[in-house]
Design a protein around this motif. Structure first.
Motif, mmCIF file in Angstrom:
data_model
loop_
_atom_site.group_PDB
_atom_site.id
_atom_site.type_symbol
_atom_site.label_atom_id
_atom_site.label_comp_id
_atom_site.label_asym_id
_atom_site.label_seq_id
_atom_site.Cartn_x
_atom_site.Cartn_y
_atom_site.Cartn_z
ATOM 1 N N ALA A 393 -9.221 -20.252 18.259
ATOM 2 C CA ALA A 393 -9.921 -20.247 16.978
ATOM 3 C C ALA A 393 -11.159 -19.358 16.975
ATOM 4 C CB ALA A 393 -10.311 -21.676 16.593
ATOM 5 N N GLU A 394 -11.671 -19.027 18.164
ATOM 6 C CA GLU A 394 -12.876 -18.192 18.235
ATOM 7 C C GLU A 394 -12.631 -16.779 17.706
ATOM 8 O OE1 GLU A 394 -10.577 -17.558 22.010
ATOM 9 O OE2 GLU A 394 -11.174 -19.321 20.830
ATOM 10 N N VAL A 395 -11.372 -16.423 17.475
ATOM 11 C CA VAL A 395 -11.048 -15.074 17.017
ATOM 12 C C VAL A 395 -11.646 -14.773 15.645
ATOM 13 C CG1 VAL A 395 -8.870 -15.644 15.840
ATOM 14 C CG2 VAL A 395 -9.126 -13.424 16.959
ATOM 15 N N VAL A 396 -12.071 -15.804 14.896
ATOM 16 C CA VAL A 396 -12.651 -15.577 13.562
ATOM 17 C C VAL A 396 -13.936 -14.761 13.629
ATOM 18 C CG1 VAL A 396 -11.634 -17.707 12.682
ATOM 19 C CG2 VAL A 396 -14.015 -17.721 13.498
ATOM 20 N N SER A 397 -14.548 -14.692 14.819
ATOM 21 C CA SER A 397 -15.810 -13.950 14.937
ATOM 22 C C SER A 397 -15.627 -12.468 14.634
ATOM 23 C CB SER A 397 -16.410 -14.119 16.330
ATOM 24 O OG SER A 397 -15.567 -13.532 17.312
ATOM 25 N N LYS A 398 -14.402 -11.993 14.647
ATOM 26 C CA LYS A 398 -14.134 -10.585 14.337
ATOM 27 C C LYS A 398 -14.636 -10.219 12.946
ATOM 28 C CE LYS A 398 -10.327 -7.297 13.771
ATOM 29 N NZ LYS A 398 -10.956 -6.154 14.434
#
Length: 417
Positions: A393-398
């Protein structure tokens, strides 16, 4: 980081207010222009990973370096395209642009060929047509080039952004059907806003040389792509749900502002407020007829719309999606795999998605995100209908680092597992 999402259906969302960071698309264009014209001052810039990567690379380009410099843009496709053009005109500087393993699979030859035709010196370090690439900055004196226009508008925007710094400006001929026209118009509008003269007639774009620019301060509009997930949440909620987002313009440069009209079919209305905020509200039951739309001008909201339709139990046909094959992942295949897990009947082609209506959503399904921020955020609203797990879920930081915290503010329960 994997997250488990649920929502208490008894807690209807009412009058929630959120502040959305500046548009990644506008920010990255303006960061490059600021590097070319240092008198520009920017406000409300995006805090996304992509923009941070872009800013860091541009700042490093101002530092002295004895030999070639390695610049890693990770997953940032926009940065890869824009920086390729930018470094090609930085006289006397040599850089190698690289990225993640997925970035090395994303084509860049169309842009490299165009720049080399203009007189740039760009070569491939590994596989021809793909990053990493070596760029030896030099003065470019040619001003006419043709470019295939049906792959990615970012190639076109990359050329347009450096055009005012070319000695004779640029005359760009676009060949074939033009993809994502709003993004091209956004680039030209930002150039106009800082005082650069441009024209776009038929298949020819002209950008005039500009040694200096007139504008000094620009405010970046909030990101419409990020707003799309809130449109989906409102669409999947009960009548009377309202969320207010800032800061947005009625006459936006962003193609994804098409959300305003598209989501009316899902019972969602948009009110533009005097303080530059928008209030999106569920005013009526959604249309039960199959939804059909060509998204060639706003492909980044395709995942959101497909998930919204699935969550509402309506069929949809989405076309104009050929660029999704070369994004952070093959987004069409990824959508097919993950929606099928949830019980959907779905098929995809090279440029389209066809979803049959379904009234059943499987619970507690684990959604893979494929290192793609939009996969994570597009599927999250389904927690309104059934508990769901979002992997990596940390991929949203993109593009939207505050997404999970903002979800909590409107009543989503999020547990790290």
């Amino acid at each position: 980081m994997d997250l488990f999402l649920t929502y208490n259906s008894q807690l209807a969302i009412r009058n929630s207010q959120l502040s959305i960071t500046g548009s990644k698309s506008e920010t990255n264009r303006l960061l490059l222009l600021q590097a070319l014209y240092p008198n520009l001052k920017l406000e409300n810039t995006s805090n996304s990973d992509d923009s941070e990567v872009m800013l860091k690379a541009l700042q490093n380009s101002q530092l002295p370096t004895p030999n070639s410099q390695l610049i890693d843009v990770h997953h940032a496709g926009t940065a890869m395209r824009f920086l390729t053009a930018y470094f090609s005109i930085q006289e006397g500087r040599e850089v190698v642009l690289t990225g993640s393993s997925r970035m090395k699979e994303r084509p860049i030859q169309i842009l490299v060929d165009a720049l080399n035709q203009l007189g740039a010196e760009i070569t491939y370090e590994e596989k021809k047509g793909f990053p990493p690439i070596r760029i030896k900055g030099k003065k470019i004196t040619q001003n006419k080039v043709s470019l295939s226009a049906n792959v990615s508008s970012q190639y076109i925007s990359a050329l347009l952004l450096i055009a005012p710094k070319l000695e004779k400006g640029l005359e760009l001929i676009l060949e074939g059907e033009i993809t994502s026209v709003p993004y091209i118009k956004m680039t030209l509008a930002l150039l106009n806003e800082i005082g650069v003269t441009t024209s776009f007639v038929g298949n020819k774009i002209t950008v005039c040389h500009a040694e200096l620019v007139s504008a000094s301060q620009l405010i970046v509009e909030s990101d419409w792509s990020s707003a799309s997930y809130w449109y989906s949440i409102v669409a999947l909620s009960s009548i009377g749900t309202q969320i207010t987002l800032s800061s947005y313009k009625k006459n936006s440069l962003q193609g994804d502002s098409a959300l305003v009209n598209i989501y009316q079919d899902f019972g969602v209305e948009t009110t533009f407020n005097s303080d530059n905020s928008i209030t999106i509200s569920k005013e009526k039951k959604h249309n039960l007829l199959p939804f059909s739309h060509n998204l060639k001008d706003s492909p980044d909201i395709a995942q959101t719309i497909a998930v919204t339709c699935f969550g509402l139990g309506i069929a949809c046909d989405l076309t104009g999606l050929h660029t999704l094959k070369i994004k952070e992942t093959d987004r069409l295949e990824a959508l097919k795999i993950e929606l099928t897990k949830l019980g959907a009947e779905i098929s995809v082609t090279n440029d389209a998605l066809y979803l049959k209506s379904s009234l059943t959503i499987k619970e507690n399904i684990s959604i893979s995100t494929y290192q793609d921020h939009r996969m994570a955020m597009a599927f999250a609203p389904l927690a309104l209908k059934a508990p769901i797990q979002i992997n990596e879920a940390e991929v949203v930081s993109k593009s939207y680092p505050d997404f999970w915290e903002d979800l909590k503010k409107v009543g989503f329960s999020i547990e790290e597992i």
